[in-house]
Structure formats: C-alpha cells, structure tokens
Design a protein around this motif. Sequence first.
Motif, PDB file in Angstrom:
ATOM      1  N   ALA A   1       0.794  -1.218   0.038  1.00  0.00           N
ATOM      2  CA  ALA A   1      -0.002  -0.114  -0.187  1.00  0.00           C
ATOM      3  C   ALA A   1       0.671   1.261  -0.096  1.00  0.00           C
ATOM      4  O   ALA A   1       0.507   2.256  -0.626  1.00  0.00           O
ATOM      5  CB  ALA A   1      -0.921   0.072   1.435  1.00  0.00           C
ATOM      6  N   ARG A   2       1.995   0.845   0.695  1.00  0.00           N
ATOM      7  CA  ARG A   2       2.766   2.288   0.769  1.00  0.00           C
ATOM      8  C   ARG A   2       3.600   2.442  -0.736  1.00  0.00           C
ATOM      9  O   ARG A   2       4.343   3.498  -0.758  1.00  0.00           O
ATOM     10  CB  ARG A   2       3.911   2.199   1.784  1.00  0.00           C
ATOM     11  CG  ARG A   2       3.482   2.485   3.197  1.00  0.00           C
ATOM     12  CD  ARG A   2       4.284   1.919   4.432  1.00  0.00           C
ATOM     13  NE  ARG A   2       5.566   2.307   4.125  1.00  0.00           N
ATOM     14  CZ  ARG A   2       6.302   1.731   5.319  1.00  0.00           C
ATOM     15  NH1 ARG A   2       5.976   1.169   6.118  1.00  0.00           N
ATOM     16  NH2 ARG A   2       7.404   2.151   5.340  1.00  0.00           N
ATOM     17  N   GLY A   3       3.598   1.650  -1.759  1.00  0.00           N
ATOM     18  CA  GLY A   3       4.237   2.003  -2.878  1.00  0.00           C
ATOM     19  C   GLY A   3       5.300   0.980  -3.217  1.00  0.00           C
ATOM     20  O   GLY A   3       6.078   1.183  -4.065  1.00  0.00           O
ATOM     21  N   TYR A   4       5.598   0.038  -2.188  1.00  0.00           N
ATOM     22  CA  TYR A   4       6.725  -0.967  -2.438  1.00  0.00           C
ATOM     23  C   TYR A   4       6.636  -1.801  -3.417  1.00  0.00           C
ATOM     24  O   TYR A   4       5.518  -2.403  -3.568  1.00  0.00           O
ATOM     25  CB  TYR A   4       7.061  -1.426  -1.140  1.00  0.00           C
ATOM     26  CG  TYR A   4       7.634  -0.488  -0.187  1.00  0.00           C
ATOM     27  CD1 TYR A   4       7.187   0.521   0.292  1.00  0.00           C
ATOM     28  CD2 TYR A   4       9.173  -1.145   0.388  1.00  0.00           C
ATOM     29  CE1 TYR A   4       7.994   1.332   1.029  1.00  0.00           C
ATOM     30  CE2 TYR A   4       9.592  -0.285   1.359  1.00  0.00           C
ATOM     31  CZ  TYR A   4       9.148   0.796   1.732  1.00  0.00           C
ATOM     32  OH  TYR A   4       9.736   1.497   2.737  1.00  0.00           O
TER      33      TYR A   4
END
Lengths: 227, 477
Positions: free
Chosen positions: A179-182
């Motif tokens: 969700a954090r873009g990783y």
Amino acid sequence: MNNAQGTGPIRPAQSVRVVIVDDHAIFRSGLKADLDASIQVVGEAATVEQAIAVIAQERPEVVLLDVHLPGGLGGGGREVIAGSAALLGTTKFLALSVSDAAEDVVAVIRAGARGYVTKTISGAEITDAVFRVAGGDAVFSPRLAGFVLDAFGTAPADIADDELDRLSARELEVMRLIARGYSYKEVAKELFISIKTVETHVSAVLRKLQLSSRHELTKWAAERRLL
Amino acid sequence: MSTALTRPPLVRSSDRIIAGVCSGLAAHLGWPVKNVRIGMAFATLAGGAGLAFYAWLWIMVPTADESARRNARRPASPIAPTVSLDPAFGAGSPRPAGVPPSAQAAGTQPLGTPDGGASAPAAGYGAPAAGYGAPAAGYGAPVRPPWFRVRSMRYGKEILLGAGLLLVAGILIAELLGVDVPLGTLIPAAAVLGGAAIAWMQLDETRRAGLVDKTKADQAGGWARLAAGLALVVAGVLVMVSGSGSWEQTWLALLASVAVLGGVVLVLLPWALKFWRDLESERAGRVRETERAEIAAHLHDSVLQTLALIQRRAGNEHDVIRLARAQERELRGWLFQDPGRDAGQLSDRIKATAAEVEDFLGNAVDVVSVGDTAMTEAHEALVQASREAMLNASRHGGGAVSVYLEVSDGRAEVFIKDRGPGFELNDVPEDRLGVRESIIGRMKRHGGTASITSTSDGTEVRLGLPGLQPDNAEGKS
C-alpha cells in the motif's frame, strides 16, 4: 502511475497468450501497443458474451479483464469469470479497472481474478503483472492492498478468529508495504525475506480475500464506493 | 399585458385581514393597501360585487408561498438552453429550461399560477362590473405564441366564469327592473354549477400535482375542495329535484343519492387507480429527467471543458497529463463521493493536499488511505508536514509519488514515497529548512515522529502521530 510492481524474476522463455476484454476499442488497441513483444494477444472481446466465447475458444493463459462490461446479466467482469469457471485452473484473470470502487474490485477478485491493476498503469508494469499472474502469483496494486487492509482490519489475527477472517502479522506487513508503494522486490528487501516468500504471502491474502466468509467484507465493500 | 411585466406577480400576501387578497392586489397594482380595502368594501355594498370579486380572487390567486414553491419545483438546468419564450411569459414564471416542451404542454396549468396571474387581473378588472370580465379574459387567448397553443384551452374556463358572472349581473339587473326571476330554480342550479366547477378545479389541481411534487397541505386542501363541491352539487340537485324542500323527502333522496354515489365510486375506482399510477410514473419520469439534466450539466461544465483544453494544448504533454489527472480526480470525487459525508476528515485533507501538489508540480500523487479520523490541531500539522514531503518527493523524485495514510486506534501514520535518486539528510545545508523544520521539527513539536529513509531507489518519509485524544479517533468503520 502504479509503481508497485518492480521487475520481478518471473520471465518465462516462451510468450504468454493473452485475451483482452474491454468495451473500449481505443483502450484495447492502446493496451496491445503498450504490451511487451513477448505477450501475444490472441483475442479481444467487448461484451460479456463475446468474452466467454473467445476465452473458451482460445484458452489463453491470462485474460486482461475490465471490471465494467456491457452485455450478459449486467455482472460485468465477474460474470465473465463465472462463465469461464471450467477454465479457472489454466486461465488466470487479471482485473483492470478505472472505477476504483471497492465494491467492483472486491467483487471481481472474489469471483476468481488473480489480481487487480488500474488502467493508468504503464505498459511495462502491466507486462510485468501479466507475467506474474501467468506464473500463478497474485498481483496487488497499492490500492487493492489498501482495500484489503481496510476490509480485514489493521490488527493482526487473534487465535480465536477464523483463520480466513484475519491477516497474519506478516501478511499485514506485506500489505502495508505494498500500500505504501513498495514493489515486491522492495518488500522482500525491507522484511529480509525472499521475493518468493512475498509472493506466497500475497497469494495467501488473495485466497483469504476470495474465500473469507467474513460477512462484513461484502457490506464493507458496498459502503466503500469511494477511493 | 405588457404592463403586467413591470409589476410584481399577483399573489395573495401574508399580510392579511381575511385572505390577503387586498394587500396582494395592492402590491400588484402599486396602490395603497388601504385604498384597495376601502374600494373593496364599497364594491361589496354595491350589490355584493366586491364580495364576488374578492371570493373570485381568493380562489384564483395563489398565496406567495404557493407561488414560490411552484417556481422552486422547476429546477432550471444550468446548461440546457433557455427555451425561447415570449418575454411576456418568461417574466411571470421562470420556466424550467431542461424540461421538454411536451411535458409542459401536457401539464394543464391551473388558474392562478404566476404566469396565469398576468391575465387574471385583466379578467379581474371586469369582474365587479361582470360585463367586461369575459372579453378581457377572452382576449388573452389569441395572443399566445404557437408553443402555448395547446394550453389556450384553459382560458375557456375564464370565459365561462365571466359568462356566469355576466348572467348573475343580468339577473340582478332584471330583478331591480322588476322582472320576476324564478330564484327558487336558479339558486339550486347555480349551486350545482358552482359545485361542479369547484370539483373540476380540483381535478385540474390533481393533474398539475402529478407533474410537480405534491405536499400534504395541497392534498388536504384538495380533498376539502372536492368535498365542498360535492356537497354543493348534491344539495343543489336535491333541492331542485324535491322542489318543495320537505325534510322527509329530502332525507330519502339523500339516502338514495348517497347509495348511487357509492355505486359510482365503486365503478370509477379502477379508473382512478390507473390515473394515480400514471401520475406516479410521470413523476418518476420527471425525477429521472432532472437527474439526467444534472449529470449533463456537470459533464458539460467539467469534462467537456477539459477535453476542449486538452485539444488546445495537445502539443504540451505535461499540461495534457496535468489536465487529465485533475479532471479525473474531480470526476471521481463527483461520482463516488457521498455528499452526506463529513468532508473534514483527515483522509480528505490528505487527498486534497495531494491533489494540490499534483496540480502544482504535475507529477501524479497517488493516495491510498485506510481508516480515518477527525481533524485536530496536531493532525493539521501532520497534513502540513505531509504536504512538504509530497512537494519534495514530487520535485526531486521526478515521478509518481505514493502516499499511504493509515489510522488505527487513533494513531495516524503517513508514508510518502518517491522513486528519485535519493539524498543524504546530513548533506542538506543547515539553512535549508524544508526537511528539517517543515517536516521533522513540525512533527516533533506536535508530539509526533518523522523519519526519512533515502536510498538510490527512492526516498520514503514516514510521519507518525500518536492518538492523543482517543475520543477523536473513529478508526475504521
């Protein structure tokens, strides 16, 4: 726009056969042009009926499936998956959507899609997602990870809970990072685990999302039209 | 009729002694209220003409409230072109622009709507002296533009009324001149006619009410009117038929007539039900039409404008992307946002901030949020720090920025990630306040935390704010 999926390790030597199902001809041709040369588009469909027919005939490895489709009983992508249920073992479905409505996305995932990506994603990213799905993995965009966290709750599983109704602490960590873009690779690096393990966790979450009888899930999705 | 243009519409005023007719008339004509009232009283002395006129206006002219409500019920679409109206009619009642003419033509306007008001006074002047009433009202009809021709039927009613008043005046004059008039027959007949007229007016009202939203008050008034009309007709017929007016006979006749009426109601009930259903479907159709007009208006104002802009700026990729993103955001908000939702929550603020940064620098800022909470001062600081981090990420990262907001048990965390070349915090000069002050310092001052991880693959700023006031935390729903 969707930068979750970095370059994964799964690149089969042979090409992947794909059917594109979308009611917008412009989008279909644009997507075809964007896809990697190793992806072979063997069919296209614009409606639910066409899609079921083309998929049954071509038996592709991956179907790029729009969530919203005309025709059929109005069920859109969900209905296509239900109509191709006999092929679910060999044909994988990757949902594409502009709607971003949790209700639609969760419905198509629960119907059997192996992942969900937004239509604004780049050609390289979608190619990567196709290979990943063809390899049997799940593809989670940051948004889908957000949906999952919202639906299942951000607290880790209690012993008493049904195993399917909660995410394990590790699955939660993986979902949070996505969700954090990783990318999967970055998640693996961050958690000191292998990419394969990340993929296992994501597949486990997908399974829970599909099989959970958690009745709030549907209710939750119906309430969350926004994002 | 053009003189009516400059006047306020004829409505019954709330400043009233009996029914607000005089003050409404005074406002319409621009005369002092007192004069109008005295005039009305004198006219009443003159053979009851004032009374008749008063009653007539009372029935015909809507109250100010009714009039306003009727106008309000016709929502004007901002985009549908104003249907070309004869200005004389446009002035009286702003017509709903988005409604197809057929729908309006079908809805027979009742007497006394604001635009009918323009002709009502014309007929009204004549009423006390009955003789002028009919021609004045009748002359209104031929000047209607073709678009309104279907509706010119309604002036027939005014002509009828005028004729009736003329008749009454004639009878009164004949009476005065000594001619023997059979009042015993005429009064019941007049009662029958009057009752029927009132009942028919009610029918007309109902048909109109099908096209506009009907309130309970209207309904009650309608039933009262129907009952009054019915009572008048029945009484009139009975007196006429029984002739003598003997009570036993009248009672018997009353019983018989009630039985007949019951039978008629039974027979007409299916028809009435069908009629009612038609009304309902018509109303639903109108609601759909209004919705469609609203959607069309929105798409016109937003999407079509943006598409036009994109065509003009087709050469500039940056501008095109920015326009498309901004429009996408706006449209999503409009489609999926629940208007009843409290918009002041933390996730809304973070999304709004992301949109602002996106517009400002052109790089996409994707927000994923889990959970939500009401804003406090500390959350405001969190939003500001996030904004600074987003600006840095967009400026130095040079690509899409991922923002993740999670609120659970009152604790709020925001992660801002870019894929730029990264930087070393210690290399940032002392005088550059962006990171040190606006992000780290600000979070610390509000009891929060901030950390920055930067590698060659990108930078991630993590902001955390503990849930200080648990009652503010809504958590997830």
